[in-house]
Design an enzyme around this catalytic site. Structure first.
Site, short mmCIF file in Angstrom:
data_model
loop_
_atom_site.label_atom_id
_atom_site.label_comp_id
_atom_site.label_asym_id
_atom_site.label_seq_id
_atom_site.Cartn_x
_atom_site.Cartn_y
_atom_site.Cartn_z
CG HIS A 192 -4.38 -1.85 -1.96
ND1 HIS A 192 -4.86 -2.53 -0.86
CD2 HIS A 192 -3.77 -0.75 -1.44
CE1 HIS A 192 -4.57 -1.87 0.24
NE2 HIS A 192 -3.90 -0.79 -0.09
CB SER A 217 -0.94 -0.05 1.21
OG SER A 217 -1.94 0.93 1.13
#
EC number: 3.4.21.92
Length: 205
Positions: free
Chosen positions: A134, A109
């Site tokens: 993501h 992330s």
């Protein structure tokens, strides 16, 4: 004393101490302070405001010590708060020293963005590390109008993060958008091909 304070005290007992002998006698450091002398910063665990503030402070300190010498950030993080991660990212770009990034374990992330934001050519990964990218995760409760405001904001944040990831990896925006629709895990070799890192470090040379 709160449970949080007790947890901090418990963890502090686990931090190794290093003893150095000098002409003035012996001096002890916690291991992280000793490594900071070598311009090494550790970004571990969840990225929140407290963690980000510590990382930013260390970078600013090292810049003040020597603005021409590289800084090394070792990363093992599942990601965290976007605004906290962006404060680290922006400081990396703001300061004068080149920032080398090294993934040990995982960079997921926001941690993946910090990893790939290191100096081009000096973004590293250990062989068995993994990287995950993501789209941002958000949730908000409240009035319908407030929910709409926050929904629009997270879409803007998503677009900004995709643009930054595309810039650092040289992937197209469309590719980034497609790959970040769901959690996208990459091995060290895949991360090189994707443009997230430059080199896999198997041993010191």
């Amino acid at each position: 004393m709160t449970l949080y304070d007790k947890e901090i005290n418990k963890n502090s007992l686990l931090i190794p101490m290093v003893i150095e002998k000098t002409s003035y006698g012996e001096r002890s450091y916690d291991i992280y302070s000793r490594l900071l002398k070598e311009r090494i910063i550790f970004l571990t665990g969840t990225i929140d405001d407290n963690t980000a503030n510590l990382i930013v402070a260390q970078m600013l300190f090292l810049e003040a010590e020597n603005a021409k010498q590289d800084i090394y950030i070792y990363i093992n993080s599942p990601g965290g708060v976007i605004t906290a991660g962006m404060s680290i990212y922006d400081t990396m770009k703001f300061i004068k020293p080149n920032v080398n990034t090294i993934c040990i374990g995982q960079a997921c992330s926001m941690a993946a963005l910090i990893l790939t934001a290191g100096k081009k050519g000096y973004r590293y990964c250990l062989p068995n590390s993994r990287i995950m990218i993501h789209q941002p995760i958000g949730g908000y409760n409240g009035q319908a109008s407030d929910i709409e405001i926050h929904a629009k904001e997270i879409i803007k944040v998503k677009r900004k993060l995709n643009e930054l990831m595309a810039f650092h990896t040289s992937q197209s925006i469309n590719t980034i958008e497609k790959d970040t629709e769901r959690d996208c895990f990459l091995s060290a070799n895949q991360a090189i091909k994707y443009g997230l890192i430059d080199t896999i470090l198997s041993y010191r040379t």
